[in-house]
Design a protein around this motif. Sequence first.
Motif, PDB file in Angstrom:
ATOM      1  N   GLN A  32      -2.661   5.325 -12.944  1.00 40.70           N
ATOM      2  CA  GLN A  32      -2.429   4.855 -11.570  1.00 40.70           C
ATOM      3  C   GLN A  32      -0.951   4.576 -11.348  1.00 40.70           C
ATOM      4  O   GLN A  32      -0.396   4.903 -10.306  1.00 40.70           O
ATOM      5  N   ARG A  35       0.837   7.858 -11.025  1.00 36.58           N
ATOM      6  CA  ARG A  35       0.525   8.442  -9.716  1.00 36.58           C
ATOM      7  C   ARG A  35       1.340   7.743  -8.625  1.00 36.58           C
ATOM      8  O   ARG A  35       1.847   8.387  -7.701  1.00 36.58           O
ATOM      9  N   ALA A  36       1.483   6.439  -8.750  1.00 36.72           N
ATOM     10  CA  ALA A  36       2.259   5.682  -7.761  1.00 36.72           C
ATOM     11  C   ALA A  36       3.732   6.062  -7.807  1.00 36.72           C
ATOM     12  O   ALA A  36       4.387   6.169  -6.767  1.00 36.72           O
ATOM     13  N   ALA A  39       4.134   9.144  -6.029  1.00 35.78           N
ATOM     14  CA  ALA A  39       4.019   8.884  -4.590  1.00 35.78           C
ATOM     15  C   ALA A  39       5.348   8.388  -4.027  1.00 35.78           C
ATOM     16  O   ALA A  39       5.745   8.780  -2.933  1.00 35.78           O
ATOM     17  N   ASP A  44       5.090   9.430  -0.311  1.00 35.82           N
ATOM     18  CA  ASP A  44       3.691   9.294   0.111  1.00 35.82           C
ATOM     19  C   ASP A  44       3.311   7.815   0.017  1.00 35.82           C
ATOM     20  O   ASP A  44       2.742   7.357  -0.972  1.00 35.82           O
ATOM     21  N   HIS A  46       1.204   6.008   1.742  1.00 39.38           N
ATOM     22  CA  HIS A  46      -0.230   5.702   1.768  1.00 39.38           C
ATOM     23  C   HIS A  46      -0.790   5.728   0.346  1.00 39.38           C
ATOM     24  O   HIS A  46      -1.517   4.812  -0.057  1.00 39.38           O
ATOM     25  N   MET A  47      -0.461   6.758  -0.403  1.00 36.25           N
ATOM     26  CA  MET A  47      -0.925   6.869  -1.789  1.00 36.25           C
ATOM     27  C   MET A  47      -0.354   5.738  -2.630  1.00 36.25           C
ATOM     28  O   MET A  47      -1.056   5.148  -3.456  1.00 36.25           O
ATOM     29  N   ASP A  50      -2.289   2.611  -1.988  1.00 38.99           N
ATOM     30  CA  ASP A  50      -3.615   2.704  -2.606  1.00 38.99           C
ATOM     31  C   ASP A  50      -3.537   2.440  -4.112  1.00 38.99           C
ATOM     32  O   ASP A  50      -4.360   1.709  -4.659  1.00 38.99           O
ATOM     33  N   CYS A  51      -2.559   3.020  -4.769  1.00 35.66           N
ATOM     34  CA  CYS A  51      -2.390   2.818  -6.221  1.00 35.66           C
ATOM     35  C   CYS A  51      -2.083   1.356  -6.533  1.00 35.66           C
ATOM     36  O   CYS A  51      -2.633   0.788  -7.487  1.00 35.66           O
TER      37      CYS A  51
END
Length: 191
Positions: A32, A35-36, A39, A44, A46-47, A50-51
Amino acid sequence: LASGLSRVYHQKKFGTTYENKVRELQDKTVDQSNRAMKAIESSDYHMLQDCIRILDLTDRHLGKHIPIASKKSEALKKHALGSFLDICKKAQSILESNNKIAIENIFKDYRDSVLCLPFIFASSESIKAFTLTNQLMYDALVKEISDIDKCLESFDFAKCYSKVKSTRKLGAFLADHCTLLHERVKTSKHV
């Protein structure tokens, strides 16, 4: 007896179920976080949010088992805050330049970070940067209009024509995009 020895052998070789779950959740936490970071790099927001939410939930519910979640979340928030401050500095620099319409190139990042990342406004530095950037957008348009008046006074109609066109373009952009941003900010719970 044989099944008991088998269980002991299996636990020594592969670890207990608890250890396996902790390892699995730590791996997911790191995923996570990675991924962040991607992002942030790809803007990104929004992503990213979320992360961070997932990391915060992991910390809230499993923090005593997965302490890395809190550290990863805080590091991401700090990195995102730095990115937001960089965006504001770029916007301010553009708005103080002669090519003010270049604000179009970074406005999406500015808007999305303001609307998607509520933790940004926990920092007084980011609130100041946000306020200054918005004030500079207003001041940029006012300056462009006063420059038109100066062109009219000097009877330089060719320059005046060019200035009117560029001011219209900037004014239209700011009127459309900033007005929508400010309307969305009014209804946002975090700003």
